[in-house]
Design a protein around this motif. Structure first.
Motif, mmCIF file in Angstrom:
data_model
loop_
_atom_site.group_PDB
_atom_site.id
_atom_site.type_symbol
_atom_site.label_atom_id
_atom_site.label_comp_id
_atom_site.label_asym_id
_atom_site.label_seq_id
_atom_site.Cartn_x
_atom_site.Cartn_y
_atom_site.Cartn_z
ATOM 1 N N ASP A 181 45.844 46.797 45.792
ATOM 2 C CA ASP A 181 44.683 45.764 45.716
ATOM 3 C C ASP A 181 45.140 44.249 45.084
ATOM 4 O O ASP A 181 44.720 44.936 43.862
ATOM 5 C CB ASP A 181 44.105 46.817 45.151
ATOM 6 N N THR A 182 44.941 43.717 44.922
ATOM 7 C CA THR A 182 45.256 42.696 44.496
ATOM 8 C C THR A 182 44.156 41.698 43.955
ATOM 9 O O THR A 182 44.086 41.434 42.370
ATOM 10 C CB THR A 182 46.275 41.226 45.324
ATOM 11 N N GLY A 183 43.329 42.142 44.357
ATOM 12 C CA GLY A 183 42.102 41.784 43.635
ATOM 13 C C GLY A 183 41.572 42.801 42.564
ATOM 14 O O GLY A 183 41.259 42.068 41.041
ATOM 15 N N ASN A 184 42.615 43.628 41.936
ATOM 16 C CA ASN A 184 42.154 44.587 40.760
ATOM 17 C C ASN A 184 43.658 45.394 40.386
ATOM 18 O O ASN A 184 43.599 45.517 39.369
ATOM 19 C CB ASN A 184 41.401 46.196 41.134
ATOM 20 N N ASP A 185 44.660 44.476 41.120
ATOM 21 C CA ASP A 185 46.077 44.977 40.388
ATOM 22 C C ASP A 185 46.042 46.850 40.222
ATOM 23 O O ASP A 185 46.476 47.050 39.461
ATOM 24 C CB ASP A 185 46.280 44.256 39.401
#
Lengths: 268, 344
Positions: A181-185
C-alpha cells in the motif's frame, strides 16, 4: 472364429473405454459424429485492474488506495463447459495455478520459486459441440484441500501455494495477492484459503463457442483485481487470511461475483 | 495352432483394470495389510486414498526414523516422537527442532493413530496424517526441510528407490513420502496393557486399581472414552480463565483459531490416557510435570469460563472433587494403561 473373437474384443474394449469417459451423459448426435473429433480450447484469464491491464510493480488506484503488487496467484479448478443442450463436460484433473509473480522465497527462504507469468491454460479433448457457458472454481475442493498427499493436475506442495506453515492449517492457499500500500508504505498479504473460501464461478458466453476438430478455439476472461478487492480496506486489513475471516469471506465472495468477465468473442 | 492362440480376454481384462485408474499412485506388490482391531476398540475409519500395505508401512518406518528428512540432516520424526516414550518427547516444550528454539506446544504422543479421524495437532488444524506431516517437515523451528531437496536426496539412495517401487510402484515423490509416513503411524496400535488383559481375559485388577477404575468411570470416561481413552474431540478443561494472548497466529486460543467459532476458545484435543505414565509432562503446553499435579488441578484449580466443558462444571463448582486417596487410586488405575510391548 478368430474374427468373431477379435470383433468381441473390439466391442468390449470400446465399451470399457466408453465406461471410463466422464462425459457419459453427453449424447452424441449423428451430426456431431460426422462433424468431428474432440477439440481444444485455449482459455486465457487476463488479469486487469478495472479497464487497465494488470502489471507487477505498477501502482493502481483501487477504492482510493494506491496499491502496487509483486505477486498475484490463484488456483482454478473443476473447469466445466456446458453445451447448448445443457450437457456438462468436465475437464479431468483440472487444477491450474494462474499467476503473475516475481521470484518467491519458499518455506521461509529454503528455496526460490522463479518469476512467472501464466494466464492461459489449454483444455484438450473437449467433445465437439456448441458451448454456451463455462464454470470453474477458485480454490481447491475439500477432498483435495484436506489431503495434501492426493495428486491431480497441477496440485503441488512445492510452489508456495500451500499453508504448510500458515497457521499450521495444512491445506492450500486458494488465492494470494501481495504487494505494498504505497500510500502508507505497508506490506500487503491478501489471501484466501480454507474450505469456507471455495467458490464456484459461472459465466455465460456472449455467443456459442463451437469446439471440435483441429482448429483450437480461444476464450478470454478478464480477472479484475479491483473486483477482488471490492469493499476491502487494506489500511484495516493489510494481512488477510484465516485470522481475518470477515475480510477473507469478502474476498472469496468477490471472486465468485465481482472478478471474472467474459471478453466478447469479436473483441478478442 | 491351439497353443499359439493369444488369450485376448487377458487384453480385455488388462484394459478393464487399467482404463479407469484416476489416481496415478499404484499399490505395490503386497497390498495386504490387516490392521489389528482390538475387540474393545471401535471400528477404525477407512483410508481408501492410502490403503495400508506391508511395504508402505516399512517404508514409512524407515522415513520416520531418518534424519535426512530435516534440512540439517540431524532431526527425524523419531527425535521428538520416541518409541520408548510412547512416541512423545519428555520435555515441556521441545527444543530438539533444527533451530533449537522451544516449540509453542507440547509434543503429542502417537498412539492408535488409525482411529484419530477428527483432526490432528492439539487444535485439529490438520485433517489427516497425509497433510499433517508437511507442517513439521517445513516449519523452521522443527525440521525445516526443503521438500524439493528431500526428494533429490531420497532418489540418490538406491534402497529408497526400491522401497518406493515396492510400496507405491512408482518413482519417489513427496506425496508418497507423506502417505508412507501416515501408513506407518496408523500401524501403531497399543492394546496390550494390564487394563486390556483385564477387559479381554478377565485378568484381575488389584483393590486400589479397581477403586481407581470405578472413579475413572465416574469422573473421567466422558472425554477419555475407553478403549481408545480419548473421544477424539476438543474440550476446554479449564486450564485458563481468559484467552487474551493472540500472539503466534493465535496459538493460545485453542481450537478457535481453526474454526473461528467463539465456542471453541480454549478447547484442545483430548489426549489418550494410554501409556500416560510414560508421557509426562501433561497438557497441550506441558504445564504439569506429573499425574498427581494433573489430578490436583482437576480437584482444585479448574478455571471457569464461558467455554469450560459442562462435565467440569457440576454441583455448583468447577472441577472434580477428589480426595487424596481418590487421586492415588486413579493413578494406580492409570498405571494399568501402560503397554510394555508398545513402550520400547
Amino acid at each position: 472364429m478368430k474374427n468373431y473373437k477379435l470383433a468381441l474384443i473390439y466391442v468390449l474394449t470400446v465399451l470399457t473405454l466408453a465406461a471410463c469417459n466422464s462425459d457419459d451423459d453427453h449424447t452424441i448426435t449423428g451430426e456431431e459424429l460426422t462433424a468431428t473429433l474432440p477439440g481444444t480450447l485455449n482459455l486465457t484469464l487476463d488479469a486487469v485492474v478495472g479497464q487497465e491491464d494488470f502489471e507487477l510493480h505498477t501502482t493502481y488506484d483501487i477504492e482510493g488506495q494506491q496499491l502496487n503488487f509483486n505477486q498475484f496467484r490463484y488456483w482454478i479448478s473443476h473447469v466445466i463447459l456446458t453445451d447448448t443442450d445443457g450437457e456438462e463436460f468436465s475437464i479431468e484433473d483440472s487444477y491450474y495455478l494462474m499467476e503473475e509473480t516475481e521470484a518467491i522465497s519458499i518455506q521461509d527462504g529454503a528455496y526460490e520459486y522463479p518469476a512467472n507469468k501464466r494466464e492461459t491454460i489449454t483444455l484438450t479433448g473437449i467433445p465437439a459441440g456448441s458451448y454456451t457457458s463455462i464454470k470453474f472454481a477458485v480454490g481447491i475442493d475439500p477432498a483435495y484441500n484436506d489431503n495434501l498427499s492426493l495428486q491431480a493436475g497441477e496440485l503441488s506442495q512445492l510452489n508456495g501455494m500451500t499453508n504448510i506453515s500458515w497457521m499450521w492449517h495444512t491445506s492450500y492457499i486458494f488465492a494470494s495477492l501481495k504487494g505494498t500500500d504505497t500510500g502508507n508504505d505497508t506490506q500487503l498479504q491478501l489471501e484466501t484459503g480454507l474450505n469456507s473460501s471455495y467458490r464456484t464461478v459461472v459465466l455465460t458466453l456472449d455467443k456459442d463457442l463451437e469446439i471440435g476438430g483441429d482448429t483450437d478455439r480461444n476464450l478470454t476472461i478478464t480477472t479484475d483485481i479491483a473486483g477482488i478487492l471490492n469493499g476491502i480496506k487494506v489500511t484495516e486489513t493489510p494481512v488477510i487470511g484465516a485470522s481475518t475471516p470477515e475480510a477473507m469471506t469478502t474476498m472469496a465472495d468477490n471472486f465468485e461475483s465481482n472478478t471474472f468477465t467474459v471478453v466478447p468473442a469479436d473483441e478478442e | 495352432m491351439k497353443n499359439k492362440r493369444f488369450p485376448y480376454y487377458l487384453l480385455y481384462i488388462f484394459l478393464a483394470c487399467t482404463g479407469c485408474t484416476t489416481d496415478d499412485d499404484g499399490i505395490g506388490e503386497d497390498p495386504e495389510y490387516t490392521l489389528r482391531i482390538p475387540s474393545h476398540f471401535p471400528v477404525p475409519p477407512e483410508y481408501p486414498d492410502n490403503p495400508m500395505t506391508t511395504a508402505g508401512i516399512e517404508l514409512g518406518e524407515k522415513l520416520f526414523f531418518d534424519t535426512r528428512l530435516s534440512g540439517t540432516n540431524t532431526v527425524s520424526c523419531g527425535t521428538c516422537h520416541q518409541p520408548r516414550l510412547a512416541f512423545s518427547e519428555g520435555s515441556r516444550l521441545s527444543v530438539k527442532g533444527v533451530s533449537g528454539k522451544p516449540l509453542l506446544r507440547h509434543v503429542p504422543t502417537l498412539i492408535n493413530m488409525a482411529w484419530a479421524d477428527n483432526g490432528l495437532f492439539w487444535d485439529g488444524g490438520s485433517t489427516n496424517l497425509e497433510s499433517q506431516a508437511f507442517a513439521p517437515l517445513a516449519h523452521e523451528d522443527e525440521m525445516f526441510q526443503n521438500l524439493d531437496e528431500l526428494i533429490t536426496e531420497l532418489r540418490e539412495d538406491p534402497e529408497y528407490v526400491s522401497y518406493f517401487r515396492r510400496a507405491f510402484d512408482s518413482d519417489i515423490r513427496i506425496n508418497q513420502v507423506m502417505k508412507a509416513l501416515a501408513q506407518y503411524q496408523r500401524s501403531l496400535v497399543s492394546a496390550d496393557s494390564k487394563y486390556d488383559s483385564h477387559i479381554e481375559n478377565g485378568t484381575p485388577l488389584t483393590a486400589i486399581e479397581k477403586q481407581g477404575h470405578q472413579l475413572f468411570k465416574n469422573h473421567c470416561a466422558t472425554c477419555h472414552t475407553p478403549g481408545l481413552f480419548t473421544d477424539n474431540d476438543y474440550h476446554n478443561n479449564g486450564l485458563d480463565a481468559t484467552f487474551g494472548d493472540t500472539s503466534h497466529d493465535e496459538i493460545y486460543l485453542g481450537r478457535y483459531r481453526v474454526t473461528r467459532n467463539r465456542e471453541d476458545l480454549g478447547k484442545y484435543k483430548t489426549p489418550t490416557l494410554r501409556n500416560i505414565t510414560v508421557t509426562a509432562p501433561y497438557m497441550h503446553d506441558g504445564r504439569f510435570a506429573d499425574l498427581r499435579s494433573v489430578l490436583d488441578f482437576y480437584d482444585r484449580d479448574v478455571q471457569d469460563s464461558e467455554t469450560l466443558d459442562p462435565a467440569l462444571k457440576q454441583n455448583n463448582r468447577s472441577g472434580i472433587a477428589l480426595s487424596e486417596e481418590d487421586k492415588s487410586a486413579l493413578i494406580a488405575f492409570l498405571h494399568t494403561l501402560t503397554d510394555k510391548t508398545y513402550v520400547r
